[in-house]
Design a protein around this motif. Structure first.
Motif, PDB file in Angstrom:
ATOM      1  N   ASN A 430       3.952   0.318  -2.466  1.00 51.23           N
ATOM      2  CA  ASN A 430       4.581  -0.194  -3.685  1.00 51.23           C
ATOM      3  C   ASN A 430       5.856  -0.943  -3.317  1.00 51.23           C
ATOM      4  O   ASN A 430       6.967  -0.529  -3.635  1.00 51.23           O
ATOM      5  N   GLY A 431       5.696  -2.051  -2.609  1.00 50.87           N
ATOM      6  CA  GLY A 431       6.835  -2.861  -2.210  1.00 50.87           C
ATOM      7  C   GLY A 431       7.301  -2.626  -0.798  1.00 50.87           C
ATOM      8  O   GLY A 431       7.972  -3.456  -0.203  1.00 50.87           O
ATOM      9  N   GLY A 432       6.976  -1.464  -0.256  1.00 49.51           N
ATOM     10  CA  GLY A 432       7.318  -1.178   1.129  1.00 49.51           C
ATOM     11  C   GLY A 432       8.708  -0.594   1.303  1.00 49.51           C
ATOM     12  O   GLY A 432       9.458  -0.392   0.343  1.00 49.51           O
ATOM     13  N   LEU A 433       9.061  -0.331   2.551  1.00 52.84           N
ATOM     14  CA  LEU A 433      10.363   0.215   2.925  1.00 52.84           C
ATOM     15  C   LEU A 433      11.069  -0.771   3.842  1.00 52.84           C
ATOM     16  O   LEU A 433      10.463  -1.334   4.747  1.00 52.84           O
ATOM     17  N   ASN A 434      12.357  -0.968   3.614  1.00 52.95           N
ATOM     18  CA  ASN A 434      13.140  -1.892   4.425  1.00 52.95           C
ATOM     19  C   ASN A 434      13.952  -1.125   5.461  1.00 52.95           C
ATOM     20  O   ASN A 434      14.478  -0.034   5.186  1.00 52.95           O
ATOM     21  N   PHE A 435      14.059  -1.673   6.660  1.00 55.62           N
ATOM     22  CA  PHE A 435      14.963  -1.148   7.684  1.00 55.62           C
ATOM     23  C   PHE A 435      15.423  -2.336   8.512  1.00 55.62           C
ATOM     24  O   PHE A 435      14.631  -3.111   9.026  1.00 55.62           O
ATOM     25  N   GLY A 436      16.744  -2.522   8.585  1.00 52.47           N
ATOM     26  CA  GLY A 436      17.266  -3.696   9.263  1.00 52.47           C
ATOM     27  C   GLY A 436      16.750  -4.962   8.603  1.00 52.47           C
ATOM     28  O   GLY A 436      16.814  -5.127   7.384  1.00 52.47           O
ATOM     29  N   ASN A 437      16.181  -5.837   9.409  1.00 58.30           N
ATOM     30  CA  ASN A 437      15.611  -7.080   8.891  1.00 58.30           C
ATOM     31  C   ASN A 437      14.106  -6.985   8.693  1.00 58.30           C
ATOM     32  O   ASN A 437      13.431  -7.996   8.500  1.00 58.30           O
ATOM     33  N   PHE A 438      13.578  -5.784   8.733  1.00 53.56           N
ATOM     34  CA  PHE A 438      12.137  -5.581   8.663  1.00 53.56           C
ATOM     35  C   PHE A 438      11.737  -4.934   7.342  1.00 53.56           C
ATOM     36  O   PHE A 438      12.514  -4.233   6.703  1.00 53.56           O
ATOM     37  N   ASN A 439      10.480  -5.177   6.963  1.00 55.56           N
ATOM     38  CA  ASN A 439       9.875  -4.511   5.819  1.00 55.56           C
ATOM     39  C   ASN A 439       8.548  -3.924   6.275  1.00 55.56           C
ATOM     40  O   ASN A 439       7.753  -4.602   6.916  1.00 55.56           O
ATOM     41  N   MET A 440       8.335  -2.666   5.972  1.00 56.65           N
ATOM     42  CA  MET A 440       7.118  -1.979   6.373  1.00 56.65           C
ATOM     43  C   MET A 440       6.315  -1.622   5.131  1.00 56.65           C
ATOM     44  O   MET A 440       6.848  -1.056   4.181  1.00 56.65           O
ATOM     45  N   THR A 441       5.019  -1.974   5.129  1.00 56.85           N
ATOM     46  CA  THR A 441       4.153  -1.678   3.994  1.00 56.85           C
ATOM     47  C   THR A 441       2.860  -1.038   4.494  1.00 56.85           C
ATOM     48  O   THR A 441       2.633  -0.899   5.698  1.00 56.85           O
TER      49      THR A 441
END
Length: 498
Positions: A430-441
């Motif tokens: 549902n939109g994913g998780l952000n960490f630093g400059n990355f997005n994980m889905t």
């Protein structure tokens, strides 16, 4: 006086500037401490997630990147000791039984080029497996994650007995490293007198049912825990009794630990990648398909006129196609009213509440025996094993909810750290998780969180799990364990691994 005032002003400004410099200084890192936890002897119990299974197989690199192994590495700075893993023999994956490859345990998946349409070609790596099930390795081992294990398998004597393999009573992964043939996974854990443990179990108690498309059910469409076929849903009462025994055994010696609840299956790309309505149809094909289902649809209307079927169910079962995109596949649904006595099968078109399993992507649209009029998913309805219907989804969700109630209640009762993986996994889809400059889905192949089998995490996904375990441990025990940097973990393993 004026000169003195100016001097004082300059001194004052200089003092403020010095203070501002101090405030802008990056604060020193908080030292790593264990809090009230003791990480000297850590054991991890669970299934394929604890083992580091990825891309459809267990292999050395994946095992090194398991959340359990990552946790053990972070524990070192807080007094953690050695963490021994029952490593496989290679980075190929797959198992040999007496030197013979077993098709049920093939090599790992990798991207081996691209298909003509530009999509990645995903297939087992073209290398020979060398991990022999019968070549026993000596422990004891701290990582007791066993791929395929359900909750009750962790307390089942003989689950590591080679003699039970042919009977389906033993697990080849545990056979490789069980201390003795008649032991249990729990005993091999408690015999080590752990000071800290992790327990993440229960996924397979519903997952084998879900990945089989709900095949493990009786004729009424209900899970049948009385017989416990390999694909049945574990009865929640059985799960509660087993989980109580597991945690009771692990904490009997005073060990602290962390436990995790379970995500819903719709958090996994295995169930969400293949659309329910993938068919793009031409007008001539639509005419042919609608003609083929005309007798079936007419039979439904006749049943309504005779008062034997409601208009609502008739509408639900009616099969109709239209030219263009977005045509839903046709499925066999055993939850529909049985009309076989009237010569009518249990067909309907899928909806967004139904999940096509990942393996159906290579099956939908193929023909039966090369006959262009017999198209799987269109003129030939999909059998139950290709679809997790909305009623089956509900069964899985109901069981998962019951398991999660048990897990959280026991965590509170025993004063354990609790990880809410269900919420975190839901965010990935549902939109994913952000960490630093990355997005994980949770997107298949491209999302970064899951491996190529669509069920198990990627290396980066396991890093995420380790981090949320660390958060729970820090919150419960006052530890100051550090996160791992997710950007350093790959989202896919290459075909060739050293």
């Amino acid at each position: 006086m004026i000169k003195n005032f100016k001097w004082l002003l300059l001194v004052s400004l200089a003092f403020v500037a010095c203070n501002n410099d101090d405030e802008d200084t990056t604060p020193a890192e908080v030292p790593v401490t264990p809090g009230s936890a003791v990480f000297t002897k850590y054991v991890a119990l669970g299934d394929s997630f604890a083992a580091g299974y990825s891309d459809g197989a267990l292999f050395i690199k994946g095992q090194g990147g398991s959340y359990a192994n990552i946790l053990s590495q972070q524990f070192i700075a807080a007094g953690g000791g050695d963490f021994k893993t029952p490593l496989t023999s290679d980075n190929v994956g797959g198992l040999l039984f007496g030197g013979v490859p077993n098709p049920k345990f093939p090599p790992r998946f990798a991207i081996l080029g691209f298909n003509p349409d530009g999509t990645p070609k995903i297939a087992p790596v073209p290398f020979a497996s060398t991990t022999e099930v019968m070549a026993h390795i000596t422990g004891p081992f701290n990582n007791l994650g066993v791929p395929g294990a359900k909750s009750f398998h962790l307390i089942a004597p003989g689950y590591g007995n080679p003699a039970g393999l042919s009977l389906g009573a033993a697990n080849p992964y545990f056979v490789r490293f069980a201390t003795v043939p008649g032991t249990t996974i729990l005993k091999d854990a408690t015999d080590q007198k752990p000071t800290f443990f992790s327990l993440f179990i229960g996924g397979n108690d519903v997952l084998s049912y879900a990945t089989s498309g709900g095949a493990g059910k009786d004729q009424k469409g209900n899970p049948n825990p009385a017989t416990y076929g390999s694909d049945d849903i574990t009865d929640p009462t059985v799960f509660a009794n087993v989980y109580t025994a597991l945690v009771g055994g692990l904490t009997a010696g005073g060990a602290k630990g962390v436990v995790a609840n379970l995500p819903y299956v719709n958090a996994l790309p295995y169930f969400t990648t293949v659309p329910y309505n993938p068919a793009a149809l031409t007008a001539p094909l639509v005419a042919l398909l609608n003609s083929g289902y005309a007798t079936y649809n007419a039979g439904l209307l006749s049943m309504v006129k005779n008062g034997l079927l409601t208009e609502a169910e008739a509408a639900r079962r009616t099969v109709k196609f239209a030219a263009g995109n977005g045509n839903a596949v046709v499925i066999v649904d055993s939850y529909l009213t049985d009309l076989s006595a009237y010569g009518l099968p249990s067909y309907r078109q899928a909806t967004k509440e139904d999940f096509m399993v990942l393996t159906s992507r290579a099956f939908i649209g193929t023909t039966v025996g090369g006959d262009p009029t017999k198209v799987n998913g269109l003129s030939v309805p999909l059998a139950d094993n290709w679809v997790l219907s909305k009623d089956e989804v509900k069964e899985v969700s109901t069981a998962t909810d019951a398991y999660n109630v048990t897990i959280e209640a026991i965590a509170k009762e025993k004063g354990l750290a609790f990880v809410d993986t269900r919420t975190v996994m839901a965010k990935l889809s549902n939109g994913g998780l952000n960490f630093g400059n990355f997005n994980m889905t949770s997107a298949y192949v491209t999302g970064g969180a899951f491996s190529l089998d669509g069920i198990h995490p990627s290396a980066r996904g396991y890093g995420l799990i380790a981090n949320i375990f660390i958060d729970a441990i820090n919150a419960k025990y006052g530890s100051t364990l550090r996160h791992v940097d997710l950007s350093t973990y790959p989202i896919q393993y290459p075909a060739i691994l050293q």
